[in-house]
Scaffold this motif. Sequence first.
Motif, PDB file in Angstrom:
ATOM      1  N   GLU A 189       0.821  -1.193   0.000  1.00 40.23           N
ATOM      2  CA  GLU A 189       0.000   0.000   0.000  1.00 40.23           C
ATOM      3  C   GLU A 189       0.867   1.260   0.000  1.00 40.23           C
ATOM      4  N   GLN A 190       1.855   1.265   0.927  1.00 39.05           N
ATOM      5  CA  GLN A 190       2.657   2.480   1.079  1.00 39.05           C
ATOM      6  C   GLN A 190       3.575   2.717  -0.126  1.00 39.05           C
ATOM      7  N   MET A 191       4.015   1.646  -0.763  1.00 42.62           N
ATOM      8  CA  MET A 191       4.862   1.820  -1.944  1.00 42.62           C
ATOM      9  C   MET A 191       4.029   2.022  -3.206  1.00 42.62           C
ATOM     10  N   ASP A 192       2.742   1.828  -3.098  1.00 43.48           N
ATOM     11  CA  ASP A 192       1.879   1.824  -4.272  1.00 43.48           C
ATOM     12  C   ASP A 192       2.466   0.824  -5.270  1.00 43.48           C
ATOM     13  N   PHE A 193       2.708  -0.389  -4.757  1.00 39.09           N
ATOM     14  CA  PHE A 193       3.529  -1.352  -5.487  1.00 39.09           C
ATOM     15  C   PHE A 193       2.984  -1.704  -6.865  1.00 39.09           C
ATOM     16  N   PHE A 194       1.680  -1.972  -6.944  1.00 38.52           N
ATOM     17  CA  PHE A 194       1.134  -2.395  -8.239  1.00 38.52           C
ATOM     18  C   PHE A 194       1.289  -1.314  -9.295  1.00 38.52           C
TER      19      PHE A 194
END
Lengths: 313, 278
Positions: B59-64
């Motif tokens: 979530e925090q990295m906005d990985f997708f």
Amino acid sequence: MACPAFSRAASANFHNGKEGMDVANKSKLGWYLLFTVPLLIIFTIVVIIPFLIGIYYAFFDWDGIAANPMEFVGLDNFVTLLQDDRFLQSAWLTVLFTLLSVITVNVVGLAFALLVTSKLRTANLTRTMLFMPYLIGGLILGYIWQFVFLDVFAFFGEVTGLDAVFFNWLLDEQFALFALVTVFTWQMAGYVMIVYIAGIQGIPGEVIEASKIDGASSWQRLTRVTFPLLMPAFTISLFLTLSYGFKIYDVNLSLTGGGPANATELFAMNIYNEIFGYGNYGYGQAKAIVFFIIIAAITLTQVYITKKREVEM
Amino acid sequence: MRKASRLSKEILLVLMALLFLSPVYIIFVNSFKTRKELYENTLALPEDFNFRFYTEAMEQMDFFNAFINSMIVTVVSVAFIVILSSMTAWMLARTGGKVSTIIFMTLIATMLIPFQTIMMPLMQLVTNITQNLGIPLYNTLGGLIFMNIGFNAALSVFLYHGFVKSIPLSLEEAATIDGASKFGVFWRIIFPILTPITATVMILNVILIWNDFLLPSLTLIDKELRTIPLSVFYFFGEFTIEWNLAMAGLTLTIIPVVIFYIIAQKYIIKGIGEGAVK
């Protein structure tokens, strides 16, 4: 057959704009342009023009803000550079880092190559595993090792009592540079291993067999037969590590960030900080040009030596 | 006796490789541990495989989003690099004369230029083009792709050029007599022959572009444009090192690389070897 004639015509056309080619040549020129021009335009915009503007910028004093004037200072930036202690320290650290790394990367990489070209069944699997770190980007490697030094080293220090060796290297001015060497070696050893493997596999089996029949011990075989025949692979690996080491940035940024107290701010990072950190665009660009000259000198020496060896072989 | 010593050698070799990769293991096991577990024993396996840090890190990295940006940039850049540099290299190799030589030599010579030497003027130029000509090169994925093509053109043309020279001319001459256009000759006859070197060019460029940090960090400003290395960088900057979370993030970024490596392992090692030796 028509090719040389065509390109003479084409070059004349490029340079002088002369008319008078026949239809066939015109269509050939058309194809030539269609195939090459798209890439060459992109290449010119991205590489050639910035390189030329970059040389121009190096002779100015400028803070990077378009509205502010650029002041022509001639060679002043290059003179300042020679008296800039932070820059000279950074250059020296880079040389030190590169020399240490060239040794460790090549020793480890060569050892790996010798191990995985033995006839063991697990050799292929091992080779695959040893190459793995190279594929993970330098930035991420630096973060991984930050944790290793911070926590795992401390843990080892506690367990073994060897806290003179196992402590957080990243906090010590001298050891932080060794930490960089360690991580860079971890990244590059598998890469030069591949180069050495190609070299080892290129050694004809008869030569090894002959030395066995002549009664050479395995150590003699290694130092008198294998190593001399590996010279070309050695040259390639040496200069690959040399130029990669000199240009290191990502690992430097994520592992130490240049610290502690600028003790690991290497060349590439020093340029970045001068330009985008301190806003000295002209002066930073002068450093960047010097950086280019050094890299070019290293690489050209490599080409020269490699070519010379090829002739001798 | 001999069998036993051989077996122990086999085991030693694999153990050495595992030890070498232990930092990856450490990151992996600690990404599941609570803070207390982590400080008690860094090397032990976690008590249970709980994925809470993964969901939070994602979530925090906005990985997708970062993953998709990295995919777009890498795939499109590499596709253009393969198409444009193979065409250019073939034309340069098959057309003798001064112009071709000068172009080829210029391309090779620029391989000496380190990125730091052109980054500042390039950024000046790119912002100028964006502001004054209205061509959106700055702060767009398209712009990054454009620059990737420019930066990796030289090496790719160089590799293709060497390969084209080893292909006999007679093949193309036969096709030309049959009335095929240059375009047809290249795409129907030459390009399929280039497959081995295309694999090498693709591998080398995928690794360089996927892991690239400095160029994207200079040109991509908007948060939603971040590639994986950028999102890792900001992730580490913003959350002053909650290590279990950080390690979940790092593991996430390594997974795509490992999958790629497992699939294309043979080509990667061959490609790297060829790229380095030339």
